[in-house]
Design an enzyme around this catalytic site. Structure first.
Site, mmCIF file in Angstrom:
data_model
loop_
_atom_site.group_PDB
_atom_site.id
_atom_site.type_symbol
_atom_site.label_atom_id
_atom_site.label_comp_id
_atom_site.label_asym_id
_atom_site.label_seq_id
_atom_site.Cartn_x
_atom_site.Cartn_y
_atom_site.Cartn_z
ATOM 1 N N HIS A 55 -12.630 -29.797 -20.472
ATOM 2 C CA HIS A 55 -13.024 -28.920 -21.576
ATOM 3 C C HIS A 55 -12.124 -29.220 -22.775
ATOM 4 C CE1 HIS A 55 -15.081 -25.504 -19.092
ATOM 5 N NE2 HIS A 55 -15.477 -26.718 -18.716
ATOM 6 N N GLU A 57 -10.269 -27.340 -24.617
ATOM 7 C CA GLU A 57 -8.939 -26.720 -24.539
ATOM 8 C C GLU A 57 -8.014 -27.504 -23.614
ATOM 9 O OE1 GLU A 57 -11.890 -23.154 -24.315
ATOM 10 O OE2 GLU A 57 -11.892 -25.297 -23.858
ATOM 11 N N CYS A 85 -13.033 -20.242 -21.254
ATOM 12 C CA CYS A 85 -13.493 -19.796 -19.941
ATOM 13 C C CYS A 85 -12.271 -19.436 -19.084
ATOM 14 C CB CYS A 85 -14.307 -20.898 -19.270
ATOM 15 S SG CYS A 85 -13.329 -22.341 -18.775
ATOM 16 N N CYS A 88 -9.835 -22.458 -18.454
ATOM 17 C CA CYS A 88 -9.010 -22.768 -19.625
ATOM 18 C C CYS A 88 -8.002 -21.653 -19.897
ATOM 19 C CB CYS A 88 -9.895 -23.023 -20.833
ATOM 20 S SG CYS A 88 -10.890 -24.524 -20.657
#
Length: 179
Positions: A55, A57, A85, A88
């Site tokens: 992701h 992040e 999410c 993360c």
């Protein structure tokens, strides 16, 4: 950080998100800032990297940690175009990020209050401040446009598949006979 500064950094995160779109990934981008300097960048790449943890992040945190020479990132702020999410959020907490600034809420997997509020758990040994809604319209518009394009591509592919008869069959559905 003031609103103007947050908007500048969020625009940088949006630039990262556009790179994700170009790569065929969901357009989410992130940057990590320390003492006014961008020390980490990332955009979504789980599809291309074959990595469910890729992701935006996570990639920005990894980049910043590498540059800082430390897995802890105290005094750093993370700017991300979409609410993090749970995965993360956990990495953000473990890296000791001071503040998370996100653009759009994520009503399906958001862990900053939309579905879960990971950062609101007072019992955790690190507290990260969270601010949402920075350039919300721009961040949400980018995501909406991406998914609208994806839906249009799928419709066009279905239409083309219906218009194209199977191999060995004529457009009227009959099989040609040799003369």
């Amino acid at each position: 950080m003031d609103e103007a500064g947050d908007a500048i950094y969020m625009r940088m995160a949006l630039d990262e998100a556009r790179q994700a779109w170009t790569a065929g990934e969901v357009p989410v981008g992130a940057i990590v800032v320390h003492d006014g300097q961008v020390i980490g960048r990332g955009f979504n790449q789980p599809i291309g990297a074959h990595d469910p943890s890729a992701h935006a992040e996570m990639r920005a945190l990894r980049d910043a940690a590498y540059r800082m020479g430390n897995y802890r990132l105290p005094g750093c702020d993370l700017y991300v175009t979409l609410e993090p999410c749970a995965m993360c959020a956990g990495a953000i907490l473990h890296s000791r990020i001071r503040r998370v600034v996100y653009g759009s809420r994520d009503p399906k997997t958001g862990a900053c209050g939309s579905i879960l509020d990971v950062f609101g758990v007072a019992a955790l040994n690190h507290q990260t401040r969270v601010e949402g809604g920075v350039l919300d319209d721009e961040c949400a518009s980018l995501l909406r446009a991406f998914f609208a394009e994806r839906r249009a591509e799928r419709r066009a592919a279905r239409t083309a598949a219906v218009a194209q008869p199977p191999a060995g069959q004529m457009s009227d559905g009959k099989t040609p006979t040799p003369d």
